[in-house]
Design a protein around this motif. Structure first.
Motif, PDB file in Angstrom:
ATOM      1  N   CYS B 312       8.734   0.892   6.820  1.00  0.00           N
ATOM      2  CA  CYS B 312       7.688   1.154   5.552  1.00  0.00           C
ATOM      3  C   CYS B 312       6.397   0.389   6.036  1.00  0.00           C
ATOM      4  N   CYS B 315       2.482   2.016   1.930  1.00  0.00           N
ATOM      5  CA  CYS B 315       1.327   2.858   1.419  1.00  0.00           C
ATOM      6  C   CYS B 315       1.375   3.048  -0.058  1.00  0.00           C
ATOM      7  N   CYS B 318       5.079   6.983  -1.803  1.00  0.00           N
ATOM      8  CA  CYS B 318       6.321   7.334  -2.650  1.00  0.00           C
ATOM      9  C   CYS B 318       6.490   6.957  -3.917  1.00  0.00           C
ATOM     10  N   CYS B 372       6.508  10.406   2.235  1.00  0.00           N
ATOM     11  CA  CYS B 372       6.391   9.172   3.307  1.00  0.00           C
ATOM     12  C   CYS B 372       5.717   9.672   4.473  1.00  0.00           C
TER      13      CYS B 372
HETATM   14  S1  SF4 Z   1       5.934   6.302   1.161  1.00  0.00           S
HETATM   15 FE1  SF4 Z   1       6.853   4.655   0.429  1.00  0.00          FE
HETATM   16  S2  SF4 Z   1       8.452   4.197   1.928  1.00  0.00           S
HETATM   17 FE2  SF4 Z   1       7.274   5.484   3.007  1.00  0.00          FE
HETATM   18  S3  SF4 Z   1       5.774   4.119   4.106  1.00  0.00           S
HETATM   19 FE3  SF4 Z   1       4.823   4.484   2.090  1.00  0.00          FE
HETATM   20  S4  SF4 Z   1       5.567   2.772   0.777  1.00  0.00           S
HETATM   21 FE4  SF4 Z   1       6.699   2.833   2.440  1.00  0.00          FE
END
Ligand code: SF4
Lengths: 233, 474
Positions: B312, B315, B318, B372
């Protein structure tokens, strides 16, 4: 002791991974895809300048283009626009080549001019804090994102681009590359050759901003509120 | 503060989120904006799937060789005049940092936003020894003044409106201007400028540490990370041990993924990459530099089927697509890591005991997995968590008993599936036979293999919740 607790920490990681600890001969694999090299791949210098100019609109940055002979007059107009009463600039070798040393001398008749002076120590920060406009050169310029990469050294402090309300980046045309890939690639290759990166490489993209209050874009938070890029042919 | 943000039971926290109209509105519009930003950027690149693939490959390789790269990182930091401390626990990290601060006789510490320092409860430790700790990220500063935990990992004060922020500034700092965001921000600029200039120690998090050169990359928009790394003479960077890349080239790719996926920007205003102490004759930057590398439960995830959760890059993509987060808000997760990644990570870091309900805080619509940027199979990991919880409790066929609690109460209830948003509804459509879904595709499979469940209806979660509150099953 500069490094503490390393052995037990790393051997625990290796144990969890179910293998002996690795200290050497790990190399990066050939990644199966490399899309980063495709962006603006065959663009000419002119096309890249076009991309940069377009993106400046998105990042709330004024874009100006000029040539060496007209740089002083152009810079003057930008400073007047900012109603600058004081400026701070890097003590860059390129100042001479671009006629900026003369320009600063000329400007100093009307405004306070401070050229970064390592011998003054922290006084440079104090001056930067109360100065209206900071001016320095872009070392590598990223067309895609409208970014200037600033590599600091003893004659080019981080404060110049950071503390004043306005910042002007002088962008020599030949520093423009498609995107961050080329900048990172250069620093990586230098590092492999034994040329370590500067203590700070700051990729600056327009003025500072925040969306922390009700998701409204606020331009100008801790860093500069206004930014101009001057591309010099 | 530790990883948990409240002792209140789930039901109460969910209720709070749902009753807070502003919060829900804010979350929903933020989700929309972030999501659109991400999609626009992805579209513009054209080959977003290739980028995600590359991101995943870089993260896998790094985590597979994490001991090697951490070794290299620490060697390089030392070469550049820095100190490196490997902390297995939160306490070890806190004690080390506390000692640095004490040794410097530091009165004031300025910080950039950092999830890991929240996770280990660093501020409290430092305040206990009498140091003033100032959060310099605008959102974090607002929350700090108000003593409120963050609700989103990118915009932590998402649940606050401008009037509330104005009141906070008034009460705590004597602010006397309007509630326009510009004036509020300019007040924060003035106030914090003084803090930057007078701080003895700067503490940052770390988005990516670069092993090959011992550098630390910080991704910000406000310019506060630049201040924190430029002005105080002592600087401490705190990193979760997995926030690591082999080279600048890898950093570049992940930063491109992060800024696009997080905020829909090609790059944020500042990508600050610092290496060790300031060099001779330099004036800005620290002359005393410390890198603290934190395990705090992460190593237990290595070598397990959940290893990719360590890929992870924080970001929040999700979170921004999650229909459950949209309804309950960040605080309901009772973890500083909310949303789908929080539901996966929190039980891994802090144990199942206190967080059993989290894996049920999902409709398994798989929007998270699709969003993701480093392709973590989030919904599959949530299903695995559920299986493990069920196995652990040795109560088969599962579900019912555990699910009587908190989140689970509605997530498990057939009616709760009606809360599934349009995403889930349209995703389900082709497999809907009459009212029931059988053997859905990918994301639903783990579930429908066990039992058939009703197709999501059109009732909103809110109306369901209200009905439910009024008594009995909806
Ligand atoms: S989408 Fe969620 S799980 Fe994937 S990198 Fe971003 S914060 Fe992490």
């Amino acid at each position: 002791m500069a490094i503490q607790n390393r052995d037990s920490f790393l051997s625990n990681l290796a144990a969890n991974l179910g293998r002996p600890q690795r200290r050497e001969s790990v190399s990066r694999p050939e990644y199966s895809v490399q899309p980063q090299h495709e962006v603006f791949k065959d663009y000419s210098a002119e096309e890249l300048i076009g991309v940069l100019k377009e993106h400046c609109k998105v990042i709330h940055t004024d874009f100006v283009r000029t040539d060496k002979s007209d740089l002083q007059a152009t810079l003057k107009r930008v400073l007047d626009g900012y109603e600058a009463a004081s400026i701070i600039a890097s003590n860059d070798k390129r100042n001479q080549e671009y006629g900026l040393d003369k320009a600063y001398e000329e400007f100093s008749k009307e405004v306070d001019v401070h050229i970064w002076d390592a011998s003054l120590g922290k006084e440079n920060q104090v001056i930067a804090e109360r100065t209206d406009v900071g001016i320095s050169f872009s070392d590598i310029t990223l067309a895609e994102s409208g970014t200037v990469a600033l590599m600091t050294n003893k004659d080019n402090g981080r404060s110049i681009s950071l503390m004043p309300k306005c910042y002007v980046a002088i962008i020599p045309k030949e520093t423009i590359v498609p995107r961050m890939t080329q900048a990172a690639g250069k620093i990586h290759q230098d590092n492999e050759k034994g040329i370590a990166p500067p203590s700070s490489v700051c990729f600056v993209t327009g003025p500072s901003n925040s969306a922390d209050i009700e998701m409204n874009l606020i331009v100008g938070v801790h860093g500069p509120v206004k930014v101009t890029y001057i591309v010099v042919d | 503060m530790s990883i948990k943000i409240s002792e209140a039971p789930y039901k109460e926290r969910i209720g709070k989120g749902i009753d807070n109209d502003f919060m829900r509105q804010a979350v929903s519009s933020a989700q929309g904006r972030f999501r659109n930003g991400r999609l626009t950027q992805a579209e513009e690149l054209g080959n977003w799937e290739d980028w995600r693939q590359l991101g995943e490959e870089i993260r896998s390789h790094t985590l597979e060789n994490i001991d090697y790269y951490l070794y290299q990182l620490s060697e390089e930091v030392e070469k550049r005049g820095g100190n490196v401390f490997f902390a297995e626990t939160a306490e070890e990290a806190n004690t080390y940092i506390e000692n640095v601060v004490k040794k410097k006789n530091a009165k004031k510490v300025v910080k950039t936003k950092s999830m890991v320092t929240e996770e280990i409860g660093l501020n409290k430790t430092l305040e206990e020894i009498g140091a003033e700790v100032v959060e310099s990220d605008l959102g974090e500063w607002i929350l700090q003044l108000d003593e409120d935990p963050p609700s989103h990992i990118v915009t932590p004060a998402l649940h606050k409106n401008r009037q509330q922020i104005k009141n906070t500034f008034q009460d705590k700092k004597g602010y006397d201007k309007s509630d326009t965001p510009e004036e509020l921000a300019s007040f924060a600029r003035e106030q914090l400028r003084q803090d930057f200039l007078t701080a003895d120690v700067g503490i940052t998090g770390c988005n990516f540490a670069i092993a090959e050169s011992g550098s630390v990359t910080l991704v910000t928009n406000e310019g506060n990370a630049e201040m924190v790394t430029s002005l105080p003479d002592t600087q401490i960077s705190v990193m979760g041990m997995e926030r690591l890349v082999p080279t600048w080239e890898d950093m570049e790719v992940l930063v491109s993924l992060l800024t696009r996926a997080a905020v829909g920007q090609k790059l944020t205003s500042y990508i600050t990459t610092i290496t060790g102490t300031r060099l001779e004759e330099e004036i800005d930057g620290p002359d005393d530099y410390h890198l603290v590398i934190v395990d705090n439960g992460r190593s237990k995830i290595l070598g397990t089927e959940f290893q990719s959760a360590l890929h992870c890059i924080r970001c929040a993509a999700c979170i921004n697509v999650c229909p459950v987060y949209r309804h309950v808000g960040g605080h309901a997760y009772n973890s500083i890591y909310p949303g789908p990644i929080g539901a996966v990570l929190t039980p891994l870091l802090d144990g199942y005991e206190d967080h059993k309900e989290l894996p049920y805080a999902s409709s398994l619509c798989a929007a998270c997995t699709e969003a993701c940027p480093v392709k973590i199979p989030l919904h599959e990991q949530l299903i695995r968590h559920r299986e493990i919880i069920v196995e652990e409790e040795k109560k088969s066929p599962a579900s019912e008993k555990i699910m009587m609690k908190g989140f689970a109460q509605w997530a498990s209830n057939p009616a709760a599936y009606k809360l599934s948003t349009k995403v889930a509804r349209s995703a389900l459509k082709p497999w809907t036979k009459e009212e029931y879904v059988e053997n859905g595709p990918g994301p639903l499979k783990g579930w429908t293999d066990v039992r058939d469940f009703p197709a999501p209806g059109k009732q909103s979660f809110r109306s369901w919740w209200n009905k439910r509150q009024k008594g009995g099953e909806a």
